[in-house]
Design a protein around this motif. Sequence first.
Motif, PDB file in Angstrom:
ATOM      1  N   ALA A 103      -5.790  18.144 -12.759  1.00 50.01           N
ATOM      2  CA  ALA A 103      -5.629  17.035 -13.704  1.00 50.01           C
ATOM      3  C   ALA A 103      -4.534  16.082 -13.225  1.00 50.01           C
ATOM      4  O   ALA A 103      -4.685  14.855 -13.314  1.00 50.01           O
ATOM      5  CB  ALA A 103      -5.297  17.569 -15.092  1.00 50.01           C
ATOM      6  N   PHE A 104      -3.438  16.630 -12.695  1.00 46.37           N
ATOM      7  CA  PHE A 104      -2.368  15.767 -12.186  1.00 46.37           C
ATOM      8  C   PHE A 104      -2.852  14.940 -10.998  1.00 46.37           C
ATOM      9  O   PHE A 104      -2.560  13.741 -10.903  1.00 46.37           O
ATOM     10  CB  PHE A 104      -1.163  16.613 -11.773  1.00 46.37           C
ATOM     11  N   MET A 105      -3.573  15.574 -10.074  1.00 50.13           N
ATOM     12  CA  MET A 105      -4.065  14.831  -8.906  1.00 50.13           C
ATOM     13  C   MET A 105      -5.026  13.721  -9.310  1.00 50.13           C
ATOM     14  O   MET A 105      -5.014  12.636  -8.725  1.00 50.13           O
ATOM     15  CB  MET A 105      -4.732  15.802  -7.929  1.00 50.13           C
ATOM     16  N   VAL A 106      -5.841  13.988 -10.326  1.00 49.47           N
ATOM     17  CA  VAL A 106      -6.757  12.947 -10.808  1.00 49.47           C
ATOM     18  C   VAL A 106      -5.971  11.803 -11.437  1.00 49.47           C
ATOM     19  O   VAL A 106      -6.276  10.620 -11.201  1.00 49.47           O
ATOM     20  CB  VAL A 106      -7.762  13.538 -11.816  1.00 49.47           C
ATOM     21  N   LYS A 107      -4.963  12.130 -12.232  1.00 50.81           N
ATOM     22  CA  LYS A 107      -4.139  11.079 -12.838  1.00 50.81           C
ATOM     23  C   LYS A 107      -3.475  10.224 -11.763  1.00 50.81           C
ATOM     24  O   LYS A 107      -3.466   8.990 -11.850  1.00 50.81           O
ATOM     25  CB  LYS A 107      -3.074  11.705 -13.733  1.00 50.81           C
ATOM     26  N   GLU A 108      -2.910  10.876 -10.756  1.00 48.93           N
ATOM     27  CA  GLU A 108      -2.251  10.132  -9.682  1.00 48.93           C
ATOM     28  C   GLU A 108      -3.237   9.219  -8.968  1.00 48.93           C
ATOM     29  O   GLU A 108      -2.943   8.045  -8.714  1.00 48.93           O
ATOM     30  CB  GLU A 108      -1.618  11.100  -8.691  1.00 48.93           C
ATOM     31  N   ALA A 109      -4.427   9.750  -8.638  1.00 46.90           N
ATOM     32  CA  ALA A 109      -5.425   8.941  -7.944  1.00 46.90           C
ATOM     33  C   ALA A 109      -5.936   7.810  -8.833  1.00 46.90           C
ATOM     34  O   ALA A 109      -6.182   6.694  -8.353  1.00 46.90           O
ATOM     35  CB  ALA A 109      -6.588   9.831  -7.501  1.00 46.90           C
ATOM     36  N   PHE A 110      -6.094   8.082 -10.116  1.00 45.86           N
ATOM     37  CA  PHE A 110      -6.573   7.070 -11.057  1.00 45.86           C
ATOM     38  C   PHE A 110      -5.563   5.932 -11.166  1.00 45.86           C
ATOM     39  O   PHE A 110      -5.928   4.747 -11.054  1.00 45.86           O
ATOM     40  CB  PHE A 110      -6.800   7.718 -12.419  1.00 45.86           C
ATOM     41  N   TYR A 111      -4.296   6.271 -11.381  1.00 47.00           N
ATOM     42  CA  TYR A 111      -3.265   5.230 -11.497  1.00 47.00           C
ATOM     43  C   TYR A 111      -3.062   4.493 -10.175  1.00 47.00           C
ATOM     44  O   TYR A 111      -2.778   3.299 -10.161  1.00 47.00           O
ATOM     45  CB  TYR A 111      -1.950   5.846 -11.965  1.00 47.00           C
ATOM     46  N   ARG A 112      -3.214   5.223  -9.071  1.00 44.99           N
ATOM     47  CA  ARG A 112      -3.061   4.557  -7.771  1.00 44.99           C
ATOM     48  C   ARG A 112      -4.196   3.558  -7.537  1.00 44.99           C
ATOM     49  O   ARG A 112      -3.987   2.510  -6.931  1.00 44.99           O
ATOM     50  CB  ARG A 112      -3.016   5.601  -6.647  1.00 44.99           C
ATOM     51  N   MET A 113      -5.382   3.885  -8.031  1.00 48.31           N
ATOM     52  CA  MET A 113      -6.487   2.939  -7.911  1.00 48.31           C
ATOM     53  C   MET A 113      -6.238   1.722  -8.790  1.00 48.31           C
ATOM     54  O   MET A 113      -6.518   0.585  -8.384  1.00 48.31           O
ATOM     55  CB  MET A 113      -7.805   3.622  -8.302  1.00 48.31           C
ATOM     56  N   LEU A 114      -5.703   1.933 -10.004  1.00 47.53           N
ATOM     57  CA  LEU A 114      -5.345   0.798 -10.854  1.00 47.53           C
ATOM     58  C   LEU A 114      -4.278  -0.063 -10.183  1.00 47.53           C
ATOM     59  O   LEU A 114      -4.342  -1.299 -10.241  1.00 47.53           O
ATOM     60  CB  LEU A 114      -4.837   1.296 -12.205  1.00 47.53           C
ATOM     61  N   LEU A 115      -3.301   0.586  -9.549  1.00 45.95           N
ATOM     62  CA  LEU A 115      -2.259  -0.161  -8.835  1.00 45.95           C
ATOM     63  C   LEU A 115      -2.866  -0.961  -7.691  1.00 45.95           C
ATOM     64  O   LEU A 115      -2.504  -2.129  -7.487  1.00 45.95           O
ATOM     65  CB  LEU A 115      -1.194   0.797  -8.302  1.00 45.95           C
ATOM     66  N   ALA A 116      -3.777  -0.345  -6.938  1.00 45.11           N
ATOM     67  CA  ALA A 116      -4.417  -1.054  -5.830  1.00 45.11           C
ATOM     68  C   ALA A 116      -5.209  -2.253  -6.337  1.00 45.11           C
ATOM     69  O   ALA A 116      -5.196  -3.329  -5.712  1.00 45.11           O
ATOM     70  CB  ALA A 116      -5.330  -0.103  -5.065  1.00 45.11           C
ATOM     71  N   GLN A 117      -5.880  -2.091  -7.466  1.00 48.62           N
ATOM     72  CA  GLN A 117      -6.610  -3.219  -8.043  1.00 48.62           C
ATOM     73  C   GLN A 117      -5.659  -4.323  -8.489  1.00 48.62           C
ATOM     74  O   GLN A 117      -5.939  -5.511  -8.314  1.00 48.62           O
ATOM     75  CB  GLN A 117      -7.453  -2.736  -9.225  1.00 48.62           C
ATOM     76  N   GLU A 118      -4.528  -3.928  -9.042  1.00 52.29           N
ATOM     77  CA  GLU A 118      -3.534  -4.913  -9.472  1.00 52.29           C
ATOM     78  C   GLU A 118      -2.952  -5.645  -8.272  1.00 52.29           C
ATOM     79  O   GLU A 118      -2.797  -6.876  -8.290  1.00 52.29           O
ATOM     80  CB  GLU A 118      -2.430  -4.207 -10.263  1.00 52.29           C
TER      81      GLU A 118
END
Length: 415
Positions: free
Chosen positions: A130-145
């Motif tokens: 769950a932590f790895m998914v959260k990190e990857a999810f937020y990192r993708m949002l950051l990359a989109q930003e």
Amino acid sequence: MFRPINSFLIVTVLCLTGSLWGQPVDDQAMSLDQCISIALSRNPMILSSVQSHQASLARIDQATVFPYPSVEFNSDLQPQPFNFFRSRETYLGATQTFEFPGKRALRGKIAEGESNVLGTEIESLRIDIAFMVKEAFYRMLLAQEMSRYSQRDLALSQDFLEKAEVKVGAGEVARVEVLRARVETLKAANAVKVASNQESLAKARLNNLLARKQNTPLEIRGQLQVPFLGLNLEELKQEARSLRPESKRIGYSIERENYKQKQSRLSSRPDFDVNLSHHYIEGEPFSWSFTVSVPLPFLFKQRQNAEIVESRAMVFSLERELDHLVNSILLEVEEAYLNSLTAKAQIQLYQDEILPEAEEVYQMFLFSYQEGEIGGIELIEARRTLNEANRYYAEALFNYALTLATLDKAVGRQP
């Protein structure tokens, strides 16, 4: 006590597996919760651990079965070998072993303790994934930003280039202004490509955690900015003491070793073998015989004493390991807590001061450039300052979201 909880956990995971695999989620924009659910339902390590835990539950039933009875047949005084019908003496009976009270129950408790240890490993896996998914999810949002900021930077650079060309055409500025503007436009275009690559990489990482091919189209929905939480360090530490699966694992291991000590003590208590036989002797009436056999293990206790010494040493070792683990967990919680405060303060600083000031400075320099009061260098620097402030702000939002995810992992909260 832990067995019903583990069974519920297994049922939940398997239900998620069946329901999510039946949904066409791959072509839809997914939220963070959906990504976590999919990852937990498809992760091979979790599926493997669930089956291992199922096997351990079956071993509890195996450990608590009664000893098998045995049937005995004895044919004596035969005139020829295997001439059972002319045997002059025959015995037919059954033997049953009755264990000393408590031995069977202790075997079940030891097997249950081993199953509980496997159950905590499933909990740990779920928390880590769950932590790895959260990190990857937020990192993708950051990359989109970051990609949006790069696109905005490119648009600003192109606008600056157009204005510079107009000014050069009007003879208001030198030709060098256009060259500078073109260089900035090329840099901005390259930054767009870099940001696009980072977004593709972040998408591939998240796809990998969702057990999908890395090039599978993926759309997510969510915000990089998460609500501020009121956190209490002492409450978080207390919660971590009770929730962390690693602590529970050692606790179950200590409990299992204590049961093993009791089992070793009980092993010196005798079991009973009871035999009831039907007896036939030629020329004599039918008769019955009853036999009780009692071993005497308490006469030789070397093995039992060695087992007790081994279990005591294991308990001492596990208790010291638990002490070290608890200290490490509390330090981990405190570190995540302090990092969250730092990230929160950075966000507030950018929101209240840095971003408004950077925007105001850029607008002021843009107006001054249009009025011919300053040159292109000053405007370029102001634009760079604004873009960097926006990027740092996005990174601060990412850091805060990630510290909250880290805090959930440090506390041991189940997804």
